[in-house]
Structure formats: C-alpha cells, structure tokens
Design a protein around this motif. Structure first.
Motif, mmCIF file in Angstrom:
data_model
loop_
_atom_site.group_PDB
_atom_site.id
_atom_site.type_symbol
_atom_site.label_atom_id
_atom_site.label_comp_id
_atom_site.label_asym_id
_atom_site.label_seq_id
_atom_site.Cartn_x
_atom_site.Cartn_y
_atom_site.Cartn_z
ATOM 1 N N SER A 30 0.840 -1.185 0.000
ATOM 2 C CA SER A 30 0.000 0.000 0.000
ATOM 3 C C SER A 30 0.884 1.247 0.000
ATOM 4 O O SER A 30 2.069 1.179 0.342
ATOM 5 C CB SER A 30 -0.905 -0.001 1.230
ATOM 6 O OG SER A 30 -1.798 1.082 1.200
ATOM 7 N N GLY A 32 2.528 4.169 1.416
ATOM 8 C CA GLY A 32 2.950 4.389 2.793
ATOM 9 C C GLY A 32 4.242 3.633 2.990
ATOM 10 O O GLY A 32 4.659 2.848 2.138
ATOM 11 N N ASP A 36 6.155 0.170 8.328
ATOM 12 C CA ASP A 36 5.193 1.055 8.975
ATOM 13 C C ASP A 36 4.748 0.568 10.353
ATOM 14 O O ASP A 36 3.824 1.114 10.945
ATOM 15 C CB ASP A 36 3.960 1.228 8.079
ATOM 16 C CG ASP A 36 3.243 -0.094 7.781
ATOM 17 O OD1 ASP A 36 3.722 -1.154 8.239
ATOM 18 O OD2 ASP A 36 2.216 -0.062 7.093
ATOM 19 N N SER A 38 3.076 -1.839 10.904
ATOM 20 C CA SER A 38 1.670 -2.204 10.775
ATOM 21 C C SER A 38 1.461 -3.096 9.560
ATOM 22 O O SER A 38 2.112 -4.134 9.424
ATOM 23 C CB SER A 38 0.816 -0.931 10.704
ATOM 24 O OG SER A 38 -0.561 -1.223 10.776
ATOM 25 N N GLY A 152 -7.973 5.268 11.308
ATOM 26 C CA GLY A 152 -7.250 5.991 10.272
ATOM 27 C C GLY A 152 -8.218 6.677 9.328
ATOM 28 O O GLY A 152 -8.849 7.675 9.658
ATOM 29 N N ILE A 158 -13.055 0.344 8.782
ATOM 30 C CA ILE A 158 -12.362 0.731 10.010
ATOM 31 C C ILE A 158 -13.345 0.847 11.171
ATOM 32 O O ILE A 158 -13.020 0.492 12.314
ATOM 33 C CB ILE A 158 -11.596 2.053 9.805
ATOM 34 C CG1 ILE A 158 -10.462 1.819 8.797
ATOM 35 C CG2 ILE A 158 -11.024 2.575 11.123
ATOM 36 C CD1 ILE A 158 -9.430 0.786 9.236
ATOM 37 N N TRP A 190 -3.490 7.366 6.928
ATOM 38 C CA TRP A 190 -2.700 6.221 7.384
ATOM 39 C C TRP A 190 -1.273 6.598 7.758
ATOM 40 O O TRP A 190 -0.562 5.789 8.362
ATOM 41 C CB TRP A 190 -2.657 5.138 6.307
ATOM 42 C CG TRP A 190 -3.978 4.709 5.773
ATOM 43 C CD1 TRP A 190 -4.420 4.812 4.489
ATOM 44 C CD2 TRP A 190 -5.049 4.077 6.494
ATOM 45 N NE1 TRP A 190 -5.692 4.307 4.372
ATOM 46 C CE2 TRP A 190 -6.099 3.847 5.571
ATOM 47 C CE3 TRP A 190 -5.214 3.705 7.830
ATOM 48 C CZ2 TRP A 190 -7.297 3.247 5.958
ATOM 49 C CZ3 TRP A 190 -6.419 3.108 8.208
ATOM 50 C CH2 TRP A 190 -7.433 2.884 7.281
ATOM 51 N N SER A 191 -0.857 7.794 7.416
ATOM 52 C CA SER A 191 0.548 8.193 7.603
ATOM 53 C C SER A 191 0.653 9.548 8.292
ATOM 54 O O SER A 191 1.430 10.412 7.887
ATOM 55 C CB SER A 191 1.260 8.239 6.247
ATOM 56 O OG SER A 191 1.161 7.009 5.577
ATOM 57 N N ALA A 215 -5.046 2.452 12.641
ATOM 58 C CA ALA A 215 -4.737 3.644 11.860
ATOM 59 C C ALA A 215 -3.454 3.531 11.047
ATOM 60 O O ALA A 215 -2.873 4.539 10.657
ATOM 61 C CB ALA A 215 -4.635 4.847 12.810
ATOM 62 N N GLY A 216 -3.009 2.306 10.780
ATOM 63 C CA GLY A 216 -1.782 2.153 10.007
ATOM 64 C C GLY A 216 -0.605 2.820 10.691
ATOM 65 O O GLY A 216 -0.451 2.755 11.913
ATOM 66 N N SER A 218 -0.152 5.812 11.371
ATOM 67 C CA SER A 218 -0.545 6.875 12.296
ATOM 68 C C SER A 218 -0.656 6.362 13.721
ATOM 69 O O SER A 218 -0.637 7.143 14.673
ATOM 70 C CB SER A 218 -1.885 7.476 11.870
ATOM 71 O OG SER A 218 -1.805 8.035 10.580
#
Length: 336
Positions: A30, A32, A36, A38, A152, A158, A190-191, A215-216, A218
């Motif tokens: 993805s 990002g 991550d 995640s 996120g 979500i 997400w970031s 939230a990935g 984040s």
C-alpha cells in the motif's frame, strides 16, 4: 539450501506441474512506508521473508508512492510474468480488477477487498472478532468504563474494528463507553502520526484509560501519546507489544503476512484457487497477542477470561456482529 531440500522442492514443483521459472511471486505494498510497524511491514516480515527462506525464491516488491500509481505498479509486475501478485489493501480493488482482466493467465490476490474474477483470491479478515477480544481486555483493565478508539481513514471497514472493540467492552461491562475519533477521509490518514497523537490526547483527556488504534502508520503517534500520558494503548495488525514497556496492553494481530505467504505457497504446491477467503479466530487470521512484553499488564484471571471468550467465538457461542454487514453497530460508538 541443501541438496536434499532442493531435490524435495523440485520434486514437489514437478508433481504440481509448476517450475521455479513459472512461479514468480510479487507483492505491491500500500502507499505508505514499507516499514510502517503495521500492515505493510506485517506482509513483509511474515510473508515475504518467510516465503523466501522456505522456498529459496525471491519475492519482487513494489511500494508505490501514491494510489494513482497502483494500476501501473500491478501492470508492470504482470508484464514481467509475476504470479501470484499480492496487492496489499482494499485501495487496490479497482486497479487489480482491471489488471487481472488484462492478464487472465496470471494469479492475483488482494487483502481486504473482494474482486470477483476467476484469477483472483480475495483475502478477507474478521477484524471484529479480534477487536472484541482486545475490547474485553481493555474493559477488564480500566478502572472506569471509558475507552478510546482512533481510526485511520473513516471507512465502514475501520468502523468495524471500533464496533468489535465496543462489543467486547460491553460484554465485560455494559456501562462501558467507547469514544471514537477518525484521523481523516483520505489515504493520508494512514501516515499522520502527529494527528494520531493529537486525537489520542483528546481521548485521554476525556478520561479514556485505554486507546485502541486501527490507523496504520498513524498508530505510532497514538502509542507514543499514551506512553507520555500514562495510559494504555492497543496496537493493530502486527504485534507491537514491544514498543513501549508498560503502555502496550496488547495487539490485535491481523495475520496479513501469513495470508500472503499462503497464496504464494499454494501456487508453489499447485493448490492455488480463486475466490473469497474469510479469516477469523477459527482460521488463525486474527488474534490477541500476549508475550514477555505485556505479560506484566495482563493478570492471569484476565488472560483466562479472554481466552474463554476467544473459544466461545470459535465455537459459535458468541456471535460478534460485523459492522460492514449493515453499517450499524449494536452498541454505541460515541463521537462527541
């Protein structure tokens, strides 16, 4: 690789009608960071690394900078004859549907979306089941029944995490209040760890003792804010219990890396099939994490109760409502 192991693998591939040349696994992460803490990282560590070590085959990786690059990223992999190609995340759905149609002889898989095509595996997860367990644990841990959730991108998918979390909390304490905040409505959500931290602090100031993040990247900001404030945090996707000692209550593990590994493994063994797969507690797709990093935070009676709830869900004695089935939650999600 030993000669014996090489011979076994080559024999297996010969029986299945495949060869090393015909199996060219790939993954499109993805947009990002790959690392991550995640979603992307879980696919890399539990999928790519494991497959390469087991089969002595390289997995080609691409990490597009933006969702607008998804179609070209998939098409480039397909033009190179890669198969199966795993697309990480629901945002790939349109791009994958297009490219899979252009290359009907190749195999594709997508995580968290359904693409109805004869050469696509759709890998779906019952996040609400794992979220139920961590919500139950949060309610056991909190002195007052106020819990927080930071999502996120604001999507029904979500909200499904939040709804499962709230159901678990209410199962333990019907007076539980789950306060919900969403970071944004674009993929940038997400970031953005800074915004994650801001929202976590809002929740903590509103008396939330435990904050769960889906939230990935984040989520890193959520965990740091909880650590600074002396609250508890719950991570998602990969096991992140190690991040902040005495802060990370648990992680809701979503085994996306294992799912990616299995689609490549099935291709290598000649057993790959298209279609939708639903991966929950019973299938090993989701779970809660207990290890040396959070052991001191989870009393034995709480561990026992969470595992009893886990088994009850697997046995069908507890039915956890999936939010996306009707975009409704049977217990309140408080957003003001």
């Amino acid at each position: 690789m030993s000669a014996i192991r090489t011979g076994i693998l080559l024999g297996l591939l010969a029986v299945s009608g495949l060869s090393h040349a015909a199996i060219k696994p790939a993954v499109a992460y993805s947009d990002g960071a790959k690392f991550d803490n995640s979603f992307n990282e879980s696919v890399f560590r539990d999928g790519v690394v494991r497959f390469e070590a087991t089969y002595d085959l390289d997995v080609t990786e691409v990490n597009p900078d933006d969702a607008s690059d998804f179609t070209q990223a998939l098409r480039t992999l397909a033009e190179g004859g890669h198969s199966p190609i795993v697309a990480v995340g629901f945002s790939y759905a349109d791009a994958l549907a297009q490219v899979a149609g252009e290359y009907p002889d190749l195999q594709f898989a997508i995580i968290d979306a359904v693409v109805d095509a004869p050469n696509v595996q759709s890998l779906m997860f019952k996040e609400h089941e794992g979220s139920f367990l961590v919500g139950a644990l949060a309610a056991m841990k909190a002195n007052d029944p106020v819990l927080g959730f930071v999502g996120g991108m604001d999507l029904p998918f979500i909200r499904g995490f939040a709804c499962g979390y709230a159901q678990g909390a209410h199962h333990v304490d019907d007076d539980s209040r789950v306060l919900v905040r969403m970071i944004g409505d674009t993929p940038a959500a997400w970031s953005n760890p800074e915004r994650g931290a801001e929202l976590a602090n809002e929740l903590i100031q509103a008396d939330a003792e435990v904050v769960y993040a889906a939230a990935g990247g984040s989520g890193i900001g959520v965990y740091e804010a909880a650590n600074q404030a002396g609250a508890y945090a719950i991570a998602v996707d990969s096991n992140q219990n190690y991040l902040h000692l005495n802060t990370m209550l648990t992680s809701m593990v979503k085994r996306v890396g294992v799912a990616a590994y299995q689609t490549w493994q099935q291709a290598a063994e000649g057993t790959w099939q298209p279609g939708v797969q639903q991966l929950g507690l019973a299938e090993g797709g989701v779970d809660w994490a207990l290890d040396i990093f959070n052991r001191q935070l989870v009393p034995l009676n709480a561990e026992k109760r969470v595992n009893e709830l886990r088994q009850a869900i697997i046995d069908g004695d507890i039915q956890v409502h999936g939010y996306t089935s009707n975009n409704q939650c049977p217990v309140p999600l408080i957003e003001s």
